[in-house]
Structures are given as structure tokens and as C-alpha cells.
Design an enzyme around this catalytic site. Structure first.
Site, mmCIF file in Angstrom:
data_model
loop_
_atom_site.group_PDB
_atom_site.id
_atom_site.type_symbol
_atom_site.label_atom_id
_atom_site.label_comp_id
_atom_site.label_asym_id
_atom_site.label_seq_id
_atom_site.Cartn_x
_atom_site.Cartn_y
_atom_site.Cartn_z
ATOM 1 N N ASP A 166 24.242 -42.326 51.863
ATOM 2 C CA ASP A 166 23.000 -41.542 51.880
ATOM 3 C C ASP A 166 22.506 -41.034 53.248
ATOM 4 O O ASP A 166 22.189 -41.714 54.044
ATOM 5 C CB ASP A 166 21.970 -42.471 51.294
ATOM 6 C CG ASP A 166 22.135 -43.112 50.100
ATOM 7 O OD1 ASP A 166 23.218 -43.207 49.686
ATOM 8 O OD2 ASP A 166 21.219 -43.309 49.424
ATOM 9 N N ASN A 202 18.719 -41.346 42.356
ATOM 10 C CA ASN A 202 17.193 -41.167 41.894
ATOM 11 C C ASN A 202 16.505 -40.195 42.395
ATOM 12 O O ASN A 202 15.407 -39.760 41.725
ATOM 13 C CB ASN A 202 17.045 -42.683 41.732
ATOM 14 C CG ASN A 202 16.813 -43.251 43.267
ATOM 15 O OD1 ASN A 202 17.903 -43.442 44.090
ATOM 16 N ND2 ASN A 202 15.670 -43.499 43.755
ATOM 17 N N HIS A 203 16.664 -39.902 43.493
ATOM 18 C CA HIS A 203 15.994 -38.610 44.276
ATOM 19 C C HIS A 203 16.464 -37.155 43.870
ATOM 20 O O HIS A 203 15.938 -36.228 44.580
ATOM 21 C CB HIS A 203 15.890 -38.864 45.660
ATOM 22 C CG HIS A 203 15.150 -40.067 45.858
ATOM 23 N ND1 HIS A 203 13.784 -40.161 45.630
ATOM 24 C CD2 HIS A 203 15.478 -41.417 46.537
ATOM 25 C CE1 HIS A 203 13.221 -41.642 46.155
ATOM 26 N NE2 HIS A 203 14.162 -42.157 46.654
ATOM 27 N N GLU A 251 21.131 -37.446 48.538
ATOM 28 C CA GLU A 251 19.708 -37.529 47.799
ATOM 29 C C GLU A 251 18.593 -37.854 48.745
ATOM 30 O O GLU A 251 17.508 -37.804 48.131
ATOM 31 C CB GLU A 251 19.920 -38.925 46.819
ATOM 32 C CG GLU A 251 19.964 -40.254 47.644
ATOM 33 C CD GLU A 251 19.174 -41.140 46.678
ATOM 34 O OE1 GLU A 251 18.755 -40.728 45.362
ATOM 35 O OE2 GLU A 251 19.078 -42.371 47.205
HETATM 36 FE FE FE2 Z 1 19.099 -43.277 48.964
HETATM 37 FE FE FE2 Z 2 18.695 -43.743 45.721
#
Ligand code: FE2
Ligand code: FE2
Length: 267
Positions: A4, A63-64, A35
């Protein structure tokens, strides 16, 4: 695979050093989870375009994905940009793509876990529905499993061991040391980690998180901008003839004062 990418520090590492890292590792193909690339939540189109000037072949999210409001409008323009398969079918974007590299069809699937995650359909059910078809469409299948719980990630990886070349975890922002090839040839790591600011709580200014957790009063999160920064990734060696993994190594790099003076380590 790059863990990430968080905020400006993460973008700086990618823009200034990913090409060097790719060369140092002798990597053919790069997947990056973006993300958290814009202010820690989602990715703006401007940041995405800028990041794609670095050698990134496929972008995964989590999720983002839709945290930046514009993403819902631009995601379909970028065939190399994925969002988790768990979203309802009317949601723009896709979860799987295939890119050809030196005659090998490399497929990438992005999927989310359910444990401690926003309400999502079962990744097992969803994967059962598509995995045979995906394997027909590519020679190598790499799955970014975006999830919080270590046990869920291990269970998922073992469930599909031998039916994907690699299953790598993202989302926790903390690189785990359990990288290995599973018995049936799937490379696995519970979490690839984070590319971003090191002296932080998973990328955010630590004082803000401490205050939130101590007081329970909502706080406005800010990405930590101070050095040191870090690069976290894994290098996966896959036999393109069989689709089986030979090795998965962790890559981590630290940048004390400037991105250009990173110390490179691998296990
Ligand atoms: Fe993340
Ligand atoms: Fe995440």
C-alpha cells in the site's frame, strides 16, 4: 508487488525510486496497491496519472477505492486499475485484468476479505465462481487479497493453493515475515506492507491516532510527512510454463533524509 502506497511520502518513493528497485530486482512486471496514495485515502486521477509514469503495470485497490469521489467517474478509463471483486456488479471498475508480458499472459485479481472489513460478500464464494475461468484467460494468476485478519488470509491462500501463482495480502500496512511458497506452488505472504512514512501509525501522524484511541473523539487524520520513509514489497519468481511459484522474497528499503539515499535490504 508493492505494498500500500501511502500519501505524498509513498508517491515520492514510487516516483523517485521504483524504476531503480525494479532494475535492482530484475523484475519483469510490477503491481502496486494504490488505495492510500492520495492523502492516505483513495487515489485522485491526477496522482494516478503521475504514479503511472513509474513502471507500474497493474494497480490494485481496497476498502478505500472510492474514497476520492472522482474515482467512481474515472476508474473505467484505466484498464490496468482494479478494485475488489466484492463490490456489487453495478459498481464501476473491474477486479481482474490480463496483461501480456514477453508472451506470457499475466492475470491479476483484486479481492477483499470480510473479517474486520466493511461489509463485503464472501471472497471464497466469489473466487469459486470465477477462478477456473480466470485461469483459462491467463498463464500466471496473481491475487491481491485485501484483508485485515491474518487467519482469513492464510485460510484463503491455502484454499486456492495451486490455483493461483501468488496470493499476497495487503491492507494492514505492516509487512509480515511469513513469505513462502505453499505446498501446491502458490507464493504467499500475509501482508506485503506499506510504502510510505515509517515513523507513523500505519502511515498516519501517530499523535492523532493515539489521541483518537485514548479519547474516542473522532480526529482528522493526516499522513505523516516527515522522514524516514520506507518501501515495502515482494519479489515473486514464477515459472511461466507451469504457473507455479519458485520463490517469494521480501524487499524493504529505508530512506533517512531523501528518497535517493535508500538502504536496500532483502531476505
Ligand atoms: Fe491500505
Ligand atoms: Fe485497506
Amino acid at each position: 508487488m508493492v505494498g500500500d502506497v501511502v500519501g505524498r511520502p509513498g508517491r515520492k518513493v514510487i516516483l523517485n525510486d521504483l524504476a531503480n528497485i525494479k532494475k535492482e530486482c530484475n523484475a519483469d512486471f510490477v503491481i502496486a496497491n494504490l488505495e492510500n496514495a492520495s492523502a492516505g485515502k483513495g487515489v485522485t486521477e491526477q496522482n494516478l496519472k503521475q504514479l503511472l509514469t513509474a513502471p507500474i503495470d497493474v494497480v490494485t485497490m481496497g476498502n478505500h477505492t472510492f474514497h476520492q469521489k472522482e474515482t467512481v467517474n474515472y476508474i473505467s478509463k484505466y484498464p490496468m486499475m482494479l478494485r475488489p471483486l466484492n463490490y456489487p456488479s453495478e459498481v464501476p471498475g473491474k477486479a481482474f485484468t490480463v496483461k501480456e508480458h514477453k508472451g506470457t499472459r499475466i492475470g491479476v485479481l483484486n479481492i477483499s476479505g470480510q473479517a474486520y472489513m466493511p461489509d463485503m460478500d464472501s471472497p471464497f464464494q466469489l473466487t469459486d465462481n470465477v477462478i477456473d475461468q480466470l485461469n483459462k484467460e491467463c498463464d500466471i494468476l496473481i491475487i491481491d487479497f485485501h484483508g485485515e485478519a491474518t487467519g482469513e488470509k492464510q485460510a484463503y491462500a491455502n484454499c486456492y493453493d495451486g490455483r493461483a501463482s501468488a496470493i499476497v495480502g495487503t491492507h494492514t500496512h505492516v509487512q509480515t515475515a511469513d513469505n513462502r511458497v505453499l505446498p501446491n506452488g502458490t507464493a504467499y505472504i500475509t501482508d506485503v506492507g506499506m510504502t510510505g512514512p515509517q515513523d507513523s501509525v500505519i502511515g498516519t501522524e501517530k499523535e492523532i491516532i493515539i489521541k483518537k484511541l485514548r479519547t474516542k473523539i473522532p480526529q482528522r487524520y493526516r499522513v505523516e510527512l516527515k522522514y524516514p520513509y520506507q518501501f515495502n514489497g515482494v519479489l515473486i519468481d514464477i515459472d511461466e510454463k507451469t504457473g507455479k511459484a519458485r520463490e517469494i522474497k521480501r524487499i524493504f528499503k529505508e530512506y533517512e533524509n531523501t528518497v535517493l539515499e535508500g538502504k536496500y535490504k532483502t531476505d
